[in-house]
Design an enzyme around this catalytic site. Structure first.
Site, mmCIF file in Angstrom:
data_model
loop_
_atom_site.group_PDB
_atom_site.id
_atom_site.type_symbol
_atom_site.label_atom_id
_atom_site.label_comp_id
_atom_site.label_asym_id
_atom_site.label_seq_id
_atom_site.Cartn_x
_atom_site.Cartn_y
_atom_site.Cartn_z
ATOM 1 N N LYS A 205 0.844 -1.192 0.000
ATOM 2 C CA LYS A 205 0.000 0.000 0.000
ATOM 3 C C LYS A 205 0.882 1.246 0.000
ATOM 4 O O LYS A 205 1.606 1.504 0.966
ATOM 5 C CB LYS A 205 -0.896 0.061 1.237
ATOM 6 C CG LYS A 205 -1.916 1.200 1.104
ATOM 7 C CD LYS A 205 -2.627 1.516 2.403
ATOM 8 C CE LYS A 205 -1.869 2.478 3.256
ATOM 9 N NZ LYS A 205 -1.728 3.829 2.661
ATOM 10 N N GLU B 24 10.582 0.709 10.063
ATOM 11 C CA GLU B 24 11.567 1.755 9.805
ATOM 12 C C GLU B 24 10.849 3.061 10.088
ATOM 13 O O GLU B 24 9.963 3.462 9.339
ATOM 14 C CB GLU B 24 12.049 1.645 8.352
ATOM 15 C CG GLU B 24 13.399 2.267 8.135
ATOM 16 C CD GLU B 24 13.279 3.728 7.765
ATOM 17 O OE1 GLU B 24 13.317 4.568 8.687
ATOM 18 O OE2 GLU B 24 13.146 4.020 6.576
ATOM 19 N N CYS C 139 13.397 10.461 6.812
ATOM 20 C CA CYS C 139 13.428 9.900 8.167
ATOM 21 C C CYS C 139 14.801 10.069 8.805
ATOM 22 O O CYS C 139 14.908 10.255 10.002
ATOM 23 C CB CYS C 139 13.019 8.438 8.155
ATOM 24 S SG CYS C 139 13.884 7.477 6.928
ATOM 25 N N GLU D 130 10.515 15.023 15.982
ATOM 26 C CA GLU D 130 10.774 15.033 14.549
ATOM 27 C C GLU D 130 9.862 16.079 13.894
ATOM 28 O O GLU D 130 8.655 16.064 14.097
ATOM 29 C CB GLU D 130 10.455 13.635 14.000
ATOM 30 C CG GLU D 130 10.791 13.467 12.553
ATOM 31 C CD GLU D 130 10.504 12.048 12.050
ATOM 32 O OE1 GLU D 130 9.488 11.467 12.449
ATOM 33 O OE2 GLU D 130 11.314 11.554 11.261
HETATM 34 P P1 NAI Z 1 2.066 7.711 8.692
HETATM 35 O O1 NAI Z 1 2.979 6.893 9.485
HETATM 36 O O2 NAI Z 1 0.711 7.963 9.194
HETATM 37 O O3 NAI Z 1 1.897 7.045 7.244
HETATM 38 C C1 NAI Z 1 2.769 6.127 6.645
HETATM 39 C C2 NAI Z 1 1.962 5.018 5.971
HETATM 40 O O4 NAI Z 1 1.228 4.287 6.938
HETATM 41 C C3 NAI Z 1 0.936 5.512 4.980
HETATM 42 O O5 NAI Z 1 0.871 4.599 3.900
HETATM 43 C C4 NAI Z 1 -0.354 5.476 5.775
HETATM 44 O O6 NAI Z 1 -1.497 5.358 4.981
HETATM 45 C C5 NAI Z 1 -0.158 4.244 6.599
HETATM 46 N N1 NAI Z 1 -0.919 4.200 7.857
HETATM 47 C C6 NAI Z 1 -1.424 5.241 8.586
HETATM 48 N N2 NAI Z 1 -2.043 4.773 9.690
HETATM 49 C C7 NAI Z 1 -1.929 3.434 9.661
HETATM 50 C C8 NAI Z 1 -2.345 2.385 10.533
HETATM 51 N N3 NAI Z 1 -2.996 2.646 11.668
HETATM 52 N N4 NAI Z 1 -2.048 1.123 10.210
HETATM 53 C C9 NAI Z 1 -1.356 0.833 9.101
HETATM 54 N N5 NAI Z 1 -0.939 1.772 8.223
HETATM 55 C C10 NAI Z 1 -1.223 3.056 8.494
HETATM 56 O O7 NAI Z 1 2.754 9.060 8.372
HETATM 57 P P2 NAI Z 1 2.022 10.446 8.028
HETATM 58 O O8 NAI Z 1 0.777 10.655 8.817
HETATM 59 O O9 NAI Z 1 1.860 10.476 6.593
HETATM 60 O O10 NAI Z 1 3.082 11.490 8.534
HETATM 61 C C11 NAI Z 1 3.087 11.899 9.893
HETATM 62 C C12 NAI Z 1 4.466 12.028 10.434
HETATM 63 O O11 NAI Z 1 5.095 10.755 10.373
HETATM 64 C C13 NAI Z 1 5.397 12.922 9.649
HETATM 65 O O12 NAI Z 1 5.267 14.248 10.005
HETATM 66 C C14 NAI Z 1 6.724 12.371 10.029
HETATM 67 O O13 NAI Z 1 7.125 12.889 11.261
HETATM 68 C C15 NAI Z 1 6.476 10.901 10.158
HETATM 69 N N6 NAI Z 1 6.839 10.136 8.955
HETATM 70 C C16 NAI Z 1 8.015 9.456 8.964
HETATM 71 C C17 NAI Z 1 8.415 8.772 7.854
HETATM 72 C C18 NAI Z 1 9.686 8.029 7.820
HETATM 73 O O14 NAI Z 1 10.185 7.715 6.753
HETATM 74 N N7 NAI Z 1 10.240 7.656 8.933
HETATM 75 C C19 NAI Z 1 7.640 8.765 6.623
HETATM 76 C C20 NAI Z 1 6.387 9.474 6.725
HETATM 77 C C21 NAI Z 1 6.050 10.137 7.854
#
Ligand code: NAI
Length: 777
Positions: free
Chosen positions: A190, A263, A297, A389
């Site tokens: 996804k 990650e 990240c 972050e």
């Molecule tokens: P997120 O962690 O919510 O989203 C990442 C992925 O997880 C997306 O595909 C999303 O649809 C999915 N997702 C969301 N809730 C889920 C759940 N309960 N179960 C399974 N999958 C789920 O990240 P978001 O909301 O887009 O960004 C929020 C913050 O997260 C950012 O401001 C940043 O601080 C951090 N982030 C860190 C990343 C990294 O590479 N370490 C990448 C993206 C965001």
């Protein structure tokens, strides 16, 4: 302005890349996408819009997956998996190779589509993201080719659910899909809801590459779809994204037997020593924090600069920031593009607005979904923005005086993903690099990635590695069929009731025998119900004391492997000298006549891990940038372990020896039905020069102690081979500090055989630390 005039003034002129081909591709697909399931696109269902963040224009409509869609994708992946695995490594390698070739052939289309969808500068998608995607498929085609010869005894996990974020949409897809497919798994992936388009183009590429249907399935939608995948009948979840969601996934999969890699986020330090090449360090910092607008990240988002040069460094940095060009991501001259979505832009703005530091922003910044490169200085180490972050183009800065203060400040974070060290002095740089709590360290560089170099974090940055042979472990399992776990009930007897401690065996904490905090013990009887002795019942306070002792024994982790081996050999020698006594205790407790054999095997196992102590040390990754990255094996720290019911001595040794051989300190809870061999084993440890706190042994109820051990914030990993299936409690509790959990899911091992030792234990006892060093470059 004429070309001549531009040439004379060297005035900036835009150099936009055309979006035409990418937009045409979208139109050709009808601008409305379904999912890619079983080798074909499904008709669109209920849709949501995907926008270009730089302009706000709608690019396409995407389908929000339903439970039925997810089920269909998982079924297709399941149906395809066996055949895909049986194709064999070389045939799978051909498919991965074909994908890599097609990615290269359509490189510009991928790059432009990525930039339109995500807002990152075309310079980055064209020169970094897409070439790394192709590299990842080539590299893993090689791993598929070599799997049978290089990974005997390993096989595919099955179906992998993969959930990825929006910051590197195609690259994260490649990081997840390539190793999974190489090892014979099929996937349901996804993409993030803001950035799904390149994943859909990739689906088209899979079709063109003739990938068997069902091997790659892509479903679109928001976090709810991620939750459905997490709950579905998959064998593994691989997630990249926020720590908050990672934690939820850890909880949701607890006890399910699904393999998991996370990650997550970071707040990576960027350390500049006064002897650094300051101009290079400024350029490196541009890559560290303004690459992809800081939505990375492992972004070097925490600048730590040595006091004596701080002023000069900040002045150079600000001058450089003034020159950064922010704007149309399709312009090849742009340094910083759009923020992925207005929601995210507003989140960044709100975090900065709440700061009490001194703010410097570069300008000019276009209106819309853009945010200017920002430097915030004068914050205290504990302030929110130094710890949280931001995930945007915002750098926070602090100063340090000495190298040890630099390490202390760098590690003052709950994360542990990456770090950069800048110094022209090889002694300083290579002294500091191994001391940093980070999965990846760049020496005089930042944000370098390669398929051959493992990437991943420690602490709340998650666990598991992506890239290199180390990353393949997470997509394979031991091909031996496990046996069902048979819990062993303690023998009953007349004095089975808990009673206040009288003369009884003790716990072993910090190198000393200690009475249990609660003051209770339980009777240990033999097969005929006759009392053999009393075993203390440890409680949560005893665990806390043991953790404190183990943390105090940190010197063990930096002792040389040679020294650790000597100590472990010595334990083996001393155990051997008391073999008969131990054999008698074991026979009496278990009622079997296996004691002698068990002791002999325990001694052998100690010798095995003494042998391993200085041999499981890592490798040098052959990376295209600079030529070398060290993929080293570092101890996890403090490991808690629940020993198997059977084999009261061998079970303990089988957990203790690999843990301490690799430099960890261990807190072991002895076999619950047969605890008394462990309590005698203290004496062997005491006579074998094991420093206090390196091995701590408790006895008592596994089920009662498991939640405390699993949720303790100062334990880095918990293992359970207990007869009580503690998988759910431990994995759920581990979500707190995202410690690594290794549990048996009600399956048993052959502790007397090869299954009871070896690489799996050594891997669980170590973290891979990747240090990128300048090497012949
Ligand atoms: P997120 O962690 O919510 O989203 C990442 C992925 O997880 C997306 O595909 C999303 O649809 C999915 N997702 C969301 N809730 C889920 C759940 N309960 N179960 C399974 N999958 C789920 O990240 P978001 O909301 O887009 O960004 C929020 C913050 O997260 C950012 O401001 C940043 O601080 C951090 N982030 C860190 C990343 C990294 O590479 N370490 C990448 C993206 C965001």
């Amino acid at each position: 302005m004429s070309v001549k005039e531009i040439f004379e003034s060297m005035e900036y002129g835009p150099a936009p890349e055309s979006p035409a081909e990418a937009l045409t591709w979208l139109v050709d697909q009808g601008d409305r996408f379904g999912h890619f399931i079983d080798g074909a696109f499904t008709p669109p269902g209920e849709t949501f819009e995907s926008r270009n963040p730089a302009t706000g224009e709608v690019l396409a409509s995407l389908t929000q997956a339903t439970q039925a869609d997810v089920d269909a994708a998982v079924s297709a992946a399941r149906a395809a998996q066996g055949k895909w695995q049986r194709l064999g490594g070389p045939a799978r390698a051909r498919h991965l190779y074909a994908i890599a070739r097609l990615v290269q052939k359509h490189a510009r289309l991928f790059a432009v589509l990525e930039t339109l969808d995500n807002g990152k500068p075309i310079r980055e998608s064209r020169d970094i993201d897409v070439p790394l995607v192709a590299r990842h498929f080539y590299h893993h085609a090689g791993h598929a080719q070599l799997m049978e010869s290089e990974m005997p005894g390993r096989e595919a996990l099955g179906v992998c659910g993969q959930i990825i974020p929006w910051n590197f949409p195609l690259l994260m897809l490649a990081w997840k899909v390539a190793p999974a497919l190489a090892m014979g798994n099929t996937v349901v992936l996804k993409p993030a809801e803001w950035t799904s388009l390149t994943a859909l183009l990739f689906a088209d590429i899979c079709r063109q590459a003739g990938l068997p249907k069902g091997v790659v399935n892509i479903v679109t939608g928001d976090g709810a779809v991620g939750e459905m995948i997490t709950a579905s009948e998959v064998d593994k979840i691989a997630f990249t994204g926020s720590t908050e969601v990672g934690r939820k996934i850890r909880e949701a999969t607890a006890g399910s037997g699904k393999a998991l890699t996370l990650e997550l986020g970071g707040k990576s330090p960027y350390i500049v020593f006064e002897d650094a090449d300051l101009d290079s360090a400024v350029e490196g910092l541009v890559d560290a924090i303004w690459f992809n607008g800081g939505q990375v990240c492992c972004a070097g988002s925490r600048l730590l600069v040595q006091e004596g040069i701080a002023e000069r460094f900040h002045a150079k940095l600000k001058a450089r920031m003034e020159k950064l060009r922010i704007g149309d991501p399709l312009d090849k001259c742009i340094d910083v593009g759009a923020i992925v979505d207005p929601v995210q832009r507003d989140r960044i703005a709100a975090m900065v607005a709440g700061s009490d530091g001194e703010i410097f922003q570069s300008g000019p910044c276009p209106e819309g979904c853009f945010y200017p490169p920002t430097l915030i200085s004068g914050l205290s180490p504990a302030s929110k923005l130094m710890q949280d972050e931001i995930f945007g183009p915002v750098l926070v800065s602090a100063t340090f005086r000495t190298p040890s203060e630099a390490v202390q400040m760098a590690d003052n974070t709950r994360y542990g993903l990456a770090a950069s060290v800048w110094s022209e002095n090889i002694n300083t740089a290579l002294d500091i690099a191994p001391k940093l709590a980070a999965g990846v360290v760049w020496v005089n560089g930042s944000n370098m990635f390669d398929a051959a170099a493992p990437f991943g974090g420690l602490r709340e940055s998650g666990f598991g590695r992506e890239g290199g042979p180390e990353g393949l472990t997470a997509y394979t399992r031991d091909s031996r069929k496990p046996k069902a776990l048979k819990p062993i009930a303690p023998f009953g007897g007349d004095e089975a009731e808990p009673q206040p401690v009288d003369r009884t065996a003790k716990l072993y904490i910090g190198g000393k025998q200690a009475r249990p905090d609660g003051g209770y013990a339980r009777a240990v009887n033999d097969k005929r119900g006759k009392l053999i002795g009393q075993a203390p019942l440890a409680n949560r306070k005893d665990i806390r004391n043991a953790v404190e002792a183990a943390r105090g024994a940190a010197a063990w982790s930096s002792a040389s492997a040679h020294n650790r081996a000597q100590v472990i050999y010595y334990i083996g020698e001393n155990l051997s000298a008391r073999a008969e006594e131990f054999a008698a205790t074991i026979d009496r407790m278990t009622g079997a006549r296996t004691g002698a054999k068990e002791v002999e095997k325990s001694v052998e196992r100690l010798f095995t891990y003494a042998a391993w102590a200085d041999k499981f040390d890592g490798r040098i990754a052959n990376v295209p940038l600079r030529g070398a990255a060290l993929a080293m094996r570092a101890p996890c720290g403090v490991i808690g372990g629940f020993c198997p019911d059977a084999y009261p001595l061998l079970g303990l040794v089988s957990l203790m020896a690999p843990a301490i051989a690799m430099g960890n300190r261990a807190i072991l809870v002895a076999s619950e039905p047969f605890p008394l061999a462990a309590t005698e084993f203290y004496q062997v440890l005491e006579t074998s020069d094991v420093p206090g706190g390196v091995v701590n042994i408790l006895t008592g109820s596994h089920a009662e102690l498991a939640p405390t051990m699993a949720s303790h914030m100062d334990i880095e990993a918990v293992w359970s081979f207990s007869g009580a299936d503690l998988s759910t409690e431990i994995e759920r509790g581990a979500a707190g500090n995202l410690k690594r959990a290794w549990v048996n899911y009600a399956q048993d091992r052959d502790w007397m055989g090869a299954d009871g030792e070896g690489r799996a234990f050594l891997e669980a006892a170590t973290e891979v630390k990747t240090v990128w060093i300048p090497w012949g470059a």
